[in-house]
Design a protein around this motif. Structure first.
Motif, short mmCIF file in Angstrom:
data_model
loop_
_atom_site.label_atom_id
_atom_site.label_comp_id
_atom_site.label_asym_id
_atom_site.label_seq_id
_atom_site.Cartn_x
_atom_site.Cartn_y
_atom_site.Cartn_z
N ASN A 1 -10.33 17.36 2.98
CA ASN A 1 -9.49 16.43 3.72
C ASN A 1 -10.15 15.05 3.81
N TYR A 2 -11.47 15.05 3.96
CA TYR A 2 -12.21 13.78 4.02
C TYR A 2 -12.08 13.04 2.69
N ALA A 3 -12.15 13.77 1.59
CA ALA A 3 -12.01 13.14 0.27
C ALA A 3 -10.62 12.54 0.10
N VAL A 4 -9.59 13.23 0.62
CA VAL A 4 -8.23 12.68 0.58
C VAL A 4 -8.15 11.40 1.39
N LEU A 5 -8.74 11.42 2.57
CA LEU A 5 -8.75 10.24 3.43
C LEU A 5 -9.45 9.07 2.73
N GLU A 6 -10.60 9.35 2.13
CA GLU A 6 -11.35 8.30 1.46
C GLU A 6 -10.57 7.72 0.28
N GLU A 7 -9.90 8.58 -0.48
CA GLU A 7 -9.09 8.10 -1.61
C GLU A 7 -7.93 7.24 -1.13
N LEU A 8 -7.30 7.66 -0.05
CA LEU A 8 -6.17 6.90 0.48
C LEU A 8 -6.58 5.50 0.92
N ILE A 9 -7.66 5.40 1.69
CA ILE A 9 -8.00 4.09 2.23
C ILE A 9 -8.69 3.20 1.21
N THR B 1 -7.82 3.33 -2.27
CA THR B 1 -6.86 2.99 -3.32
C THR B 1 -5.47 2.70 -2.80
N GLY B 2 -5.15 3.19 -1.59
CA GLY B 2 -3.82 2.97 -1.01
C GLY B 2 -2.80 4.00 -1.41
N GLU B 3 -3.09 4.83 -2.43
CA GLU B 3 -2.13 5.83 -2.89
C GLU B 3 -2.85 7.13 -3.23
N ILE B 4 -2.07 8.20 -3.32
CA ILE B 4 -2.60 9.50 -3.74
C ILE B 4 -1.45 10.29 -4.35
N THR B 5 -1.76 11.16 -5.31
CA THR B 5 -0.73 11.90 -6.03
C THR B 5 -0.96 13.39 -5.89
N THR B 6 0.12 14.12 -5.68
CA THR B 6 0.04 15.59 -5.59
C THR B 6 1.44 16.16 -5.76
N GLN B 7 1.52 17.47 -5.85
CA GLN B 7 2.82 18.14 -5.79
C GLN B 7 3.14 18.41 -4.33
N GLN B 8 4.27 17.94 -3.91
CA GLN B 8 4.65 18.06 -2.51
C GLN B 8 5.02 19.49 -2.16
N ARG B 9 4.45 19.96 -1.06
CA ARG B 9 4.78 21.29 -0.55
C ARG B 9 6.03 21.21 0.32
N MET C 1 3.95 14.14 8.87
CA MET C 1 3.52 13.51 10.11
C MET C 1 3.73 12.00 10.09
N GLY C 2 4.03 11.43 8.91
CA GLY C 2 4.25 9.99 8.82
C GLY C 2 2.99 9.21 8.48
N PHE C 3 1.92 9.90 8.06
CA PHE C 3 0.68 9.22 7.71
C PHE C 3 0.66 8.78 6.25
N VAL C 4 1.53 9.33 5.44
CA VAL C 4 1.80 8.80 4.10
C VAL C 4 3.30 8.85 3.90
N SER C 5 3.77 8.07 2.94
CA SER C 5 5.20 8.03 2.65
C SER C 5 5.39 8.11 1.14
N ARG D 1 3.91 10.56 -5.78
CA ARG D 1 2.93 9.57 -5.33
C ARG D 1 3.22 9.24 -3.87
N PHE D 2 2.15 9.19 -3.08
CA PHE D 2 2.27 8.87 -1.67
C PHE D 2 1.41 7.65 -1.37
N ARG D 3 1.84 6.86 -0.42
CA ARG D 3 1.08 5.68 -0.02
C ARG D 3 1.06 5.59 1.51
N ILE D 4 0.11 4.81 2.02
CA ILE D 4 0.07 4.55 3.45
C ILE D 4 1.26 3.66 3.79
N PRO D 5 2.10 4.04 4.76
CA PRO D 5 3.37 3.33 4.96
C PRO D 5 3.24 1.91 5.49
N ASN D 6 2.28 1.65 6.39
CA ASN D 6 2.25 0.34 7.03
C ASN D 6 0.88 0.07 7.65
N TYR D 7 0.76 -1.09 8.26
CA TYR D 7 -0.52 -1.53 8.79
C TYR D 7 -0.96 -0.70 10.00
#
Length: 566
Positions: free
Chosen positions: A334-342, A344-352, A373-377, A387-393
């Motif tokens: 989960n920490y690696a996902v968080l680090e990648e998101l902040i 690069t701004g985006e992350i890719t996976t197959q949505q469950r 939860m609204g933490f990526v969109s 592809r998911f990205r952080i939605p806003n500031y």
């Protein structure tokens, strides 16, 4: 202010009768009726779900029949009712206030909650007193529901459950074993929903509408509750809950009125902070309703000053609780996902679409959970993956605040927030970057000794940005696109803080081993950074920025050098 804004008010009748502004969502009733009888819709916290289901309750409630014209006559559904208006006894349930601190008390609290809600329902619809006695005598949530359905008679029920997973999400983060036990076969929560399923099959519950944040709880119930239709990702309902751009623009222009404020600039700010929630590809991103209403309630439309805090403390508290779910599964993953998101701004996976805790909880599960939860969109699709990205500031700021907590936890240290804030103040008011340089250098030296991360310019940017987010003084942009050029960090002034200097910071990293073997590499990196900054300074968007100072920050992972480029 020309509008009476319903911030924090989720009771539909109060909104209408007391003259609060209501952005008409009643037109979605027909779409929902045409889709399914038993429905679930998920949206992030504080998104407007409770007001939406309160509106449904008054529309369908047989007790509100004589109020229909007053409550709905001026709205879309009042002009074209579905025919089901005011024909049901509405059983309204919500599951807030159930503490998960002690697993021994959860079942008792849940049972007491069900009893209270049912007793209120009986009083509203004039059931005989003996029915209340029978329900009170039942000692399980499922038993209480069965007692009601036994004596219900011919009058159909519309069951509304708001925030069905309110207590379950917190429990999931704190005690996965207990979560699985109460949701699994024989668990009291599962038995409760099995009773509801049986009531739909018997005709006792004619219609059902459930709201929540994630599908985890219903997925865990599996066949115990498999008749519900998940509306959450349907394009036709993307705009049903939350605010569209047109709705936000209406609110803003009405609030601003005839003032000289730059309304377009204000709308752009609201988009940056509160927009970006997309629930179906090809549709328009939505705004968080409560966040927008909070801003407009606090916005000084005479001077144009923004609220000191762009996020309501109540909402921040809610999201803070949800962040505890980062501990589900493998925390390092989960920490690696968080680090990648902040970074690069985006992350890719197959949505469950479903979660199965018997098979574990992996990276795809975690990213999908962040989405609900609204933490990526949603940001796009690539060969069957999303592809998911952080939605806003707002969400980005929460990420960096949590990332700071994770750095501290993983490295057994404490980042001095107040000292960081003072360093940012020195930068903002006196153009003095030295205090910030010292803070970055000291933290790098600590982390390098603990092998914190594979240092490169990306990680340096994440670390510096994490520190900068500890102060509210600036609006922070990471690698904004400008004529196909990407400055590492822009620190831009934002209301209501009157900073004296804005900043552009370009980051460079030189491995310590390379520097020792070839000292010229250090100088080359420095020269490369200066050349890049000089290129940025020629861009029209950069030249528009007043009071802009430009810097190169160079490090080998321990020493930090900062040079101003004029």
């Amino acid at each position: 202010m020309k509008l009476k804004l319903p911030y924090g008010i989720s009771h539909y009748k109060t909104v209408i009768e007391e003259g609060y502004t209501y952005l008409d969502k009643t037109g979605w009733i027909q779409t929902i009726e045409d889709t399914s009888r038993y429905n679930l819709i998920m949206r992030p916290r504080r998104f407007g779900k409770s007001l939406f289901v309160s509106m449904l309750a008054y529309y369908y409630d047989i007790k509100a029949k004589h109020d229909f014209t007053r409550l709905f006559g001026h709205l879309a559904i009042g002009q074209n009712p579905t025919g089901n208006q005011n024909r049901y006894q509405v059983l309204f349930m919500e599951f807030s206030g159930i503490s998960t601190d002690d697993p021994q008390t959860i079942e008792a609290d849940f049972t007491r909650k069900i009893d209270n809600l049912l007793q209120r329902f009986l009083l509203k619809y004039d059931y005989p007193e003996q029915v209340g006695v029978q329900i009170a005598a039942a000692n399980t949530p499922a038993g209480k529901m069965e007692a009601l359905f036994t004596v219900q008679g011919e009058q159909p029920i519309y069951l509304i459950i708001d925030e069905y997973d309110h207590f379950a999400n917190a429990l999931l983060a704190d005690n996965l074993t207990y979560f699985r036990r109460i949701m699994g076969k024989g668990g009291f929560v599962r038995a409760f929903y099995e009773t509801i399923k049986a009531a739909t099959q018997q005709g006792s519950i004619d219609r059902l509408f459930i709201t929540g944040v994630t599908p985890i709880m219903l997925d865990s119930l599996t066949s115990g509750f498999n008749m519900v239709e998940n509306l959450s990702l349907l394009p036709a309902l993307n705009e049903s809950i939350g605010l569209t751009r047109d709705e936000v623009e209406y609110l803003v222009r009405s609030v601003v009125g005839q003032s000289t404020l730059d309304t377009d600039a204000l709308l752009a700010t609201l988009k940056d902070w509160y927009n970006g929630y997309l629930f179906a590809l090809g549709e328009k991103p939505m705004y968080n309703a409560n966040m927008v209403l909070y801003f407009l309630r606090r916005f000084d439309f005479r001077s144009g000053a923004f609220p000191d805090n762009m996020l309501d403390e109540n909402i921040a508290s809610d999201y803070g609780k949800i962040l505890r779910m980062f501990s589900i599964g493998d925390r390092d993953v989960n920490y690696a996902v968080l680090e990648e998101l902040i970074s690069t701004g985006e992350i890719t996976t197959q949505q469950r679409r479903q979660f199965d805790f018997d098979k574990g909880f992996d990276r795809e599960d975690f990213i999908s959970l962040l989405y609900y939860m609204g933490f990526v969109s949603l940001a796009g699709e690539e060969l069957g993956s999303q592809r998911f990205r952080i939605p806003n500031y707002v969400i980005k700021k929460l990420y960096f605040e949590y990332f700071k907590v994770e750095i501290e936890r993983r490295n057994t240290l404490q980042i001095p927030t107040q000292t960081i804030h003072k360093a940012v103040v020195a930068l903002a008011l006196h153009n003095d970057i030295e205090p910030l340089r010292l803070e970055v250098q000291q933290l790098l030296q600590i982390l390098s000794n603990r092998d914190f991360m594979r240092m490169d310019e990306k990680h340096l940017k994440v670390l510096l940005t994490t520190l900068l987010y500890q102060s509210p003084a600036y609006y922070i942009k990471s690698e904004p696109e400008m004529n196909r050029k990407y400055p590492d960090i822009l620190l831009l002034e934002r209301s209501p803080y009157a900073v004296q200097h804005q900043h552009l910071i370009e980051l460079k990293y030189c491995k310590k081993s390379e520097r020792q073997k070839q000292p010229q590499v250090w100088d080359d990196k420095r020269a490369e950074g200066i050349q890049q900054v000089q290129g940025y300074q020629q861009l029209p968007d950069i030249q528009k920025l007043d009071k802009l100072s430009c810097w190169v920050m160079l490090t080998d992972g321990e020493e930090v050098l900062v040079e101003q480029v004029t």
